[in-house]
Design a protein around this motif. Structure first.
Motif, PDB file in Angstrom:
ATOM      1  N   UNK A 211       0.835  -1.204   0.000  1.00  0.00           N
ATOM      2  CA  UNK A 211       0.000   0.000   0.000  1.00  0.00           C
ATOM      3  C   UNK A 211       0.868   1.252   0.000  1.00  0.00           C
ATOM      4  N   UNK A 212       0.212   2.375  -0.269  1.00  0.00           N
ATOM      5  CA  UNK A 212       0.817   3.698  -0.079  1.00  0.00           C
ATOM      6  C   UNK A 212       0.057   4.328   1.087  1.00  0.00           C
ATOM      7  N   UNK A 213       0.623   4.283   2.266  1.00  0.00           N
ATOM      8  CA  UNK A 213      -0.130   4.626   3.473  1.00  0.00           C
ATOM      9  C   UNK A 213      -0.564   6.083   3.512  1.00  0.00           C
ATOM     10  N   UNK A 214       0.242   6.984   2.948  1.00  0.00           N
ATOM     11  CA  UNK A 214      -0.099   8.408   3.002  1.00  0.00           C
ATOM     12  C   UNK A 214       0.468   9.127   1.774  1.00  0.00           C
ATOM     13  N   UNK A 215      -0.221   8.960   0.654  1.00  0.00           N
ATOM     14  CA  UNK A 215       0.184   9.564  -0.618  1.00  0.00           C
ATOM     15  C   UNK A 215      -1.056   9.943  -1.412  1.00  0.00           C
TER      16      UNK A 215
END
Length: 339
Positions: A211-215
């Motif tokens: 995943x991309x946790x904060x993008x």
């Protein structure tokens, strides 16, 4: 009743522990306090229950809330120093949980699901910039057994495992070996902060959901910390999610400094809308970066989420809002545990 929240990233654990760090670790990074204004109120940024930070139990209130509390490891720390740093921050945060037994320590996707179903506040352990694994890869097994569910391998600079957008280096051989070991231990790979070259390396080598946790979306805001459309599609194809980052400069080009608080709901929603246009209804999540970024006034703390959710429901409907706020992130964690 508020819609539950499962947020994939914050820096609150660092912010609470920061002023108690060993002097040498704070000196390397060059900051005596982590958050803006904390130096004027040191006692107000120490306790999870009540503080001046973005996230506290008081601000969460009645919202069922599952939070990924990252240990953010600065680029300035050598891998051996990072081992000491992560242990200190994690131990401080464990003590905060011991002081607040109403908080559940979610060590698995099943425990996270149970906590949300019970309307509890729960904590998930993650690492941002896991350069400590370069010093001791066996820590992957150790921390996984203790409940580590997700880790990224870089921040902004070049690193021993992978590199951020300040460089164009690829993942190192050690980084690829660490990623494979993380997958064996069911520790999800987080691609936020990777440069485009390292992102491509993950896509080429990953065997499990990541995943991309904060993008956010680079098509909407051109900052290199954001995902291109092809990268977002790759996250979807891998069974992952992208967590909406509240950092104003990643929402709107140039929204730094005094402009940060002025970012509007419509400008935040533009990222969600774009991802939905790409077919991402089941791949959008929250990754607020609270206590790690300057954010819009409408998202300036956990207590702002109920009003934000009401606007999301009015704009996107109940089904999409529930998926965004918790269902997609929970499904990702469950896939990572079983895939």
């Amino acid at each position: 009743m508020p819609i539950p929240v499962l947020d994939l990233h914050c820096d609150t654990a660092d912010r609470l522990a920061w002023q108690f760090l060993p002097t040498e670790l704070r000196r390397v990074y060059g900051k005596d306090f982590y958050g803006p204004g904390d130096e004027t109120d040191p006692e107000g940024c120490r306790d999870l229950a009540r503080n001046r930070c973005h996230i506290s139990l008081e601000k969460i209130g009645a919202t069922p809330w599952e939070q990924c509390f990252a240990c953010f490891i600065p680029d300035e720390l050598e891998p051996a120093q990072a081992v000491e740093f992560e242990a200190f921050v994690s131990n401080y945060f464990k003590q905060q949980l011991a002081n607040n037994p109403q908080v559940t320590w979610a060590r698995s996707a099943d425990e996270a699901e149970s906590a949300l179903a019970a309307g509890r506040v729960a904590a998930i352990r993650t690492i941002e910039n896991a350069r400590l694994f370069a010093a001791d890869p066996s820590l992957i097994e150790k921390l996984s057994a203790e409940g580590l569910l997700m880790a990224s391998l870089s921040w902004n600079a070049g690193g021993p495992l992978a590199s951020g957008h300040d460089t164009h280096e690829h993942m190192s051989a050690d980084g690829l070996a660490v990623m494979a070991r993380m997958e064996q231990c069911r520790v999800a790979m987080d691609v936020s902060h990777l440069n485009d070259e390292c992102f491509a390396d993950v896509v080429a080598n990953a065997a499990r959901p990541f995943c991309a946790s904060h993008s956010n979306s680079r098509a909407v805001c051109g900052h290199p910390r954001n995902l291109t459309d092809d990268q977002f599609r790759a996250v979807m194809a891998a069974g992952g999610v992208a967590g909406l980052n509240y950092c104003s400069g990643f929402i709107v080009d140039g929204a730094w400094g005094e402009k940060a608080a002025q970012v509007t709901f419509e400008q935040v929603a533009a990222h969600i809308e774009h991802w939905l246009d790409l077919g991402g209804e089941d791949a959008v999540a929250l990754g607020g970066d609270l206590d790690g970024a300057s954010v819009p006034a409408i998202l300036d703390g956990a207590d702002k989420l109920p009003a934000f959710q009401a606007r999301l429901v009015a704009h996107f409907g109940q089904t999409v809002t529930e998926k965004l706020c918790y269902k997609n992130a929970l499904s990702f964690l469950k896939r990572g545990a079983t895939a």
